[in-house]
Design a protein around this motif. Structure first.
Motif, PDB file in Angstrom:
ATOM      1  N   GLY A  32       0.780  -1.232   0.000  1.00 56.30           N
ATOM      2  CA  GLY A  32       0.000   0.000   0.000  1.00 56.30           C
ATOM      3  C   GLY A  32       0.808   1.275   0.000  1.00 56.30           C
ATOM      4  N   SER A  33       2.111   1.176  -0.202  1.00 59.92           N
ATOM      5  CA  SER A  33       2.937   2.384  -0.130  1.00 59.92           C
ATOM      6  C   SER A  33       2.837   3.250  -1.388  1.00 59.92           C
ATOM      7  CB  SER A  33       4.408   1.997   0.111  1.00 59.92           C
ATOM      8  OG  SER A  33       4.877   1.167  -0.926  1.00 59.92           O
ATOM      9  N   GLY A  34       2.290   2.691  -2.488  1.00 55.06           N
ATOM     10  CA  GLY A  34       2.103   3.487  -3.695  1.00 55.06           C
ATOM     11  C   GLY A  34       2.852   2.983  -4.916  1.00 55.06           C
ATOM     12  N   LYS A  35       3.342   1.737  -4.875  1.00 47.50           N
ATOM     13  CA  LYS A  35       4.134   1.220  -6.000  1.00 47.50           C
ATOM     14  C   LYS A  35       3.306   1.128  -7.278  1.00 47.50           C
ATOM     15  CE  LYS A  35       5.422  -2.559  -3.965  1.00 47.50           C
ATOM     16  NZ  LYS A  35       4.607  -2.336  -2.746  1.00 47.50           N
ATOM     17  N   THR A  36       2.073   0.612  -7.162  1.00 45.16           N
ATOM     18  CA  THR A  36       1.238   0.481  -8.358  1.00 45.16           C
ATOM     19  C   THR A  36       0.897   1.848  -8.938  1.00 45.16           C
ATOM     20  OG1 THR A  36       0.291  -1.596  -7.558  1.00 45.16           O
ATOM     21  CG2 THR A  36      -0.933  -0.434  -9.267  1.00 45.16           C
ATOM     22  N   THR A  37       0.677   2.846  -8.078  1.00 40.80           N
ATOM     23  CA  THR A  37       0.414   4.204  -8.552  1.00 40.80           C
ATOM     24  C   THR A  37       1.599   4.735  -9.347  1.00 40.80           C
ATOM     25  OG1 THR A  37      -0.986   4.610  -6.623  1.00 40.80           O
ATOM     26  CG2 THR A  37      -0.215   6.537  -7.834  1.00 40.80           C
ATOM     27  N   LEU A  38       2.798   4.515  -8.824  1.00 44.48           N
ATOM     28  CA  LEU A  38       3.996   4.965  -9.539  1.00 44.48           C
ATOM     29  C   LEU A  38       4.166   4.195 -10.847  1.00 44.48           C
ATOM     30  CD1 LEU A  38       6.508   6.684  -9.716  1.00 44.48           C
ATOM     31  CD2 LEU A  38       7.700   5.032  -8.266  1.00 44.48           C
ATOM     32  N   LEU A  39       3.899   2.889 -10.821  1.00 49.57           N
ATOM     33  CA  LEU A  39       3.997   2.101 -12.048  1.00 49.57           C
ATOM     34  C   LEU A  39       3.055   2.638 -13.119  1.00 49.57           C
ATOM     35  CD1 LEU A  39       4.257  -1.733 -11.352  1.00 49.57           C
ATOM     36  CD2 LEU A  39       5.815  -0.262 -12.598  1.00 49.57           C
TER      37      LEU A  39
ATOM     38  N   ALA B 221       3.796   7.331   4.473  1.00 53.85           N
ATOM     39  CA  ALA B 221       3.945   8.233   5.616  1.00 53.85           C
ATOM     40  C   ALA B 221       2.845   8.051   6.650  1.00 53.85           C
ATOM     41  CB  ALA B 221       3.956   9.689   5.122  1.00 53.85           C
ATOM     42  N   ALA B 222       1.644   7.638   6.200  1.00 52.90           N
ATOM     43  CA  ALA B 222       0.513   7.518   7.121  1.00 52.90           C
ATOM     44  C   ALA B 222       0.598   6.271   7.992  1.00 52.90           C
ATOM     45  CB  ALA B 222      -0.797   7.514   6.335  1.00 52.90           C
ATOM     46  N   HIS B 223       1.377   5.269   7.575  1.00 53.90           N
ATOM     47  CA  HIS B 223       1.353   3.994   8.302  1.00 53.90           C
ATOM     48  C   HIS B 223       2.726   3.438   8.626  1.00 53.90           C
ATOM     49  CE1 HIS B 223      -2.613   4.025   6.150  1.00 53.90           C
ATOM     50  NE2 HIS B 223      -3.006   3.713   7.355  1.00 53.90           N
ATOM     51  N   ILE B 224       3.804   4.077   8.204  1.00 57.41           N
ATOM     52  CA  ILE B 224       5.118   3.468   8.356  1.00 57.41           C
ATOM     53  C   ILE B 224       5.503   3.261   9.814  1.00 57.41           C
ATOM     54  CG2 ILE B 224       6.328   5.698   8.203  1.00 57.41           C
ATOM     55  CD1 ILE B 224       7.532   2.211   6.961  1.00 57.41           C
ATOM     56  N   GLU B 225       5.117   4.185  10.704  1.00 58.78           N
ATOM     57  CA  GLU B 225       5.494   4.008  12.106  1.00 58.78           C
ATOM     58  C   GLU B 225       4.851   2.760  12.695  1.00 58.78           C
ATOM     59  OE1 GLU B 225       6.593   8.164  14.080  1.00 58.78           O
ATOM     60  OE2 GLU B 225       4.522   8.160  13.335  1.00 58.78           O
TER      61      GLU B 225
ATOM     62  N   LYS C 228       2.505   9.823   0.331  1.00 61.33           N
ATOM     63  CA  LYS C 228       1.261  10.137   1.058  1.00 61.33           C
ATOM     64  C   LYS C 228       1.492  11.213   2.112  1.00 61.33           C
ATOM     65  CE  LYS C 228      -0.544   5.490   0.315  1.00 61.33           C
ATOM     66  NZ  LYS C 228      -1.230   4.325   0.897  1.00 61.33           N
ATOM     67  N   THR C 229       2.323  12.188   1.766  1.00 65.29           N
ATOM     68  CA  THR C 229       2.624  13.250   2.725  1.00 65.29           C
ATOM     69  C   THR C 229       1.410  14.116   3.027  1.00 65.29           C
ATOM     70  OG1 THR C 229       3.370  14.629   0.870  1.00 65.29           O
ATOM     71  CG2 THR C 229       5.051  13.361   2.044  1.00 65.29           C
ATOM     72  N   ASP C 230       0.386  14.057   2.179  1.00 66.63           N
ATOM     73  CA  ASP C 230      -0.825  14.839   2.419  1.00 66.63           C
ATOM     74  C   ASP C 230      -1.688  14.255   3.528  1.00 66.63           C
ATOM     75  OD1 ASP C 230      -1.011  12.721   0.492  1.00 66.63           O
ATOM     76  OD2 ASP C 230      -3.077  13.344   0.057  1.00 66.63           O
ATOM     77  N   LEU C 231      -1.350  13.034   3.998  1.00 69.03           N
ATOM     78  CA  LEU C 231      -2.169  12.379   5.013  1.00 69.03           C
ATOM     79  C   LEU C 231      -1.645  12.563   6.431  1.00 69.03           C
ATOM     80  CD1 LEU C 231      -3.000   8.998   3.202  1.00 69.03           C
ATOM     81  CD2 LEU C 231      -4.285  11.147   3.206  1.00 69.03           C
ATOM     82  N   VAL C 232      -0.522  13.262   6.598  1.00 69.17           N
ATOM     83  CA  VAL C 232       0.016  13.514   7.941  1.00 69.17           C
ATOM     84  C   VAL C 232       0.403  14.985   8.049  1.00 69.17           C
ATOM     85  CG1 VAL C 232       0.870  11.159   8.265  1.00 69.17           C
ATOM     86  CG2 VAL C 232       2.349  12.854   7.227  1.00 69.17           C
ATOM     87  N   ASP C 233       0.426  15.498   9.277  1.00 70.88           N
ATOM     88  CA  ASP C 233       0.773  16.907   9.447  1.00 70.88           C
ATOM     89  C   ASP C 233       2.285  17.108   9.369  1.00 70.88           C
ATOM     90  OD1 ASP C 233       1.970  16.410  12.025  1.00 70.88           O
ATOM     91  OD2 ASP C 233      -0.011  16.471  12.941  1.00 70.88           O
TER      92      ASP C 233
ATOM     93  N   GLU D  85       4.559  18.283  11.423  1.00 67.25           N
ATOM     94  CA  GLU D  85       5.401  17.851  12.538  1.00 67.25           C
ATOM     95  C   GLU D  85       5.645  16.346  12.483  1.00 67.25           C
ATOM     96  OE1 GLU D  85       5.235  17.755  17.435  1.00 67.25           O
ATOM     97  OE2 GLU D  85       3.984  19.185  16.325  1.00 67.25           O
ATOM     98  N   ALA D  86       4.562  15.583  12.204  1.00 68.82           N
ATOM     99  CA  ALA D  86       4.710  14.132  12.105  1.00 68.82           C
ATOM    100  C   ALA D  86       5.592  13.760  10.920  1.00 68.82           C
ATOM    101  CB  ALA D  86       3.336  13.483  11.966  1.00 68.82           C
ATOM    102  N   LEU D  87       5.454  14.501   9.830  1.00 65.64           N
ATOM    103  CA  LEU D  87       6.241  14.212   8.633  1.00 65.64           C
ATOM    104  C   LEU D  87       7.728  14.412   8.899  1.00 65.64           C
ATOM    105  CD1 LEU D  87       5.616  13.306   5.767  1.00 65.64           C
ATOM    106  CD2 LEU D  87       5.625  15.714   5.080  1.00 65.64           C
TER     107      LEU D  87
END
Length: 448
Positions: free
Chosen positions: A17-24, A131-135, A158-163, A165-167
């Protein structure tokens, strides 16, 4: 002398779910003027990513923008070999690994296999980070850690899904894990192709300094035993062990020094990539083929090996001899002693709790019942669902509905028209401790 330049290869990895298919899809649709061969692999009992990648319906096909795409149905070495027959069609290769993969064995391929090393050069490893789930993933998945550690470039997606400071905190954490990698931030994998292609970044000496065991390959077998045999018929007997079957390749003319053992191992890797032949007790084991010995009956099981010349043979087995009390005897019942034995680094195994569930059904789905089921499933089990993806036939809609999701996040949109194609549903869930029977029953209740 072959003066042709080696084909550069980038490995694209990242957790589910990190975005590989989107990049492909960006690479396969953008008019970038490059001739790229994309090799796409996946995890799960049913292949589905080729349904999410634009127009992908064959193992190797050409895109209008000059790309070639392959879906891996067998061994990477075989697919690369097939690509080289079309060497005039491309000048770059991008390999996408499954989201549950340790990228190490893929990278090793470009250094351990002589034929591949002569034609291809590893250019870099690119890891997408959610970015939303890696931690959360880093606390529960060794694969996420390995993927970050191997990277030359880390795409923080997915930097748009976290603020902000978290980023900053996440970027600092992954940079601490791999100080050699460049970090690039992105939304929806919207990065310049120069970020993932033509990196010139992979440095073998540097990798060996960071990971001295990098060139110690992983194998799909665990043990090799070498026996010196005369002409005759031999009995291979095994006691009860940890599995109801055991994969095996018998290598003829096997040497005993380290170089010969490695040569036999690499030869066996290719045999292990081929379909297995099931051998039952009492049957003969063919030499040079990938076989599966059936061991589910109680007590010792015997198989036979026919030798028509004096020869050394190597047994490349899924398990060690001790695990099944493996014994080799001649026609007179005398035990044949081992001349040499060797244990290997076995193929990477996933967390036993992590698995995939594939649901395939014909017909249409009631949208309201589907929405209620997915909402309940994500509320109750979302934390354990690493990845979900698929396409659905919604009643009353002439278009396919394609969806993807990570944990509690779900994204879907109408796709191409069904037309004359049979209306069907295909869903794949990858996660931890998922209740397959319950999920199948609940989805079936959504069908019209």
């Amino acid at each position: 002398m072959n003066t042709q330049r080696k084909v550069p290869v980038s490995i694209l990895t990242g957790f589910l779910g990190s975005g590989k298919t989107t990049l492909l899809n960006r690479i396969l649709s953008e008019e970038h003027g490059k001739r790229i061969a994309v090799i796409e692999n996946e995890y799960g009992e049913v292949g589905i990513d080729h349904e999410l990648v634009i127009n992908a319906d064959e193992e190797i096909f050409e895109m209008s923008n000059g790309c070639i795409c392959c879906t891996v149905r067998g061994d990477l070495i075989r697919v690369l070999g097939n690509l080289m027959k079309r060497r005039d069609k491309f000048d770059y290769v991008l390999v996408e690994t499954t989201g549950l993969a340790d990228p190490g064995p893929v990278a090793q391929t470009f250094f351990m296999d002589d034929e591949i090393r002569a034609e291809f050069a590893l250019d870099g490893i690119v890891t997408l980070v959610d970015a939303a789930h890696i931690e959360q993933q880093l606390g529960r998945s060794d694969e996420s850690t390995e993927q970050i550690a191997f990277a030359d470039v880390l795409v923080l997606n997915k930097t748009d899904l976290v603020d902000g400071e978290a980023l900053d905190r996440i970027e600092a954490r992954i940079q601490d894990m791999n100080r050699m990698a460049q970090v690039v931030r992105s939304e929806r994998a919207n990065v310049s192709l120069d970020t993932v292609l033509n990196l010139g970044a992979f440095d073998l000496d540097q990798m060996l300094e960071r990971r001295p065991a990098f060139l110690e390959p992983e194998y799909p077998f665990e043990w090799t035993g070498v026996y010196s045999l005369d002409i005759g018929r031999y009995e291979l007997s095994l006691a009860d062990g940890p599995d109801p079957t055991m994969s095996l390749v018998v290598v003829p003319d096997q040497g005993t020094d380290d170089a010969a053992l490695r040569e036999g191992a690499e030869w066996s890797v290719r045999r292990y990539a081929e379909p297995t032949e099931l051998i039952r007790p009492g049957e003969e084991i063919p030499v040079g083929k990938h076989v599966n010995l059936r061991l589910d009956s109680p007590g010792r099981k015997s198989f036979f090996l026919e030798v028509d010349a004096q020869v050394r043979v190597g047994l490349y087995a899924q398990h060690t001899a001790e695990e099944f009390d493996l014994q080799l005897t001649n026609a007179e019942g005398a035990t044949i002693g081992l001349e040499v034995e060797r244990t290997w680094v076995v193929q990477h195994e996933h967390d036993d709790d992590v698995g995939s569930i594939a649901i395939e059904r014909d017909g249409d789905v009631d949208p309201e019942r589907l929405n209620a089921w997915l909402g309940k499933l994500l509320r109750e089990r979302g934390v354990d669902i690493f990845r979900m993806k698929g396409f659905i036939s919604l009643a009353g809609d002439s278009r396919r509905f394609v969806f993807q999701g990570v944990h509690m996040l779900f994204d879907g949109q109408p796709d191409r028209q069904w037309g004359d194609a049979p209306r069907r549903n295909q869903l794949v869930f990858i996660g931890r401790n998922l209740d397959e029977e319950s999920m199948r029953q609940e989805f079936d209740a959504c069908l019209m």
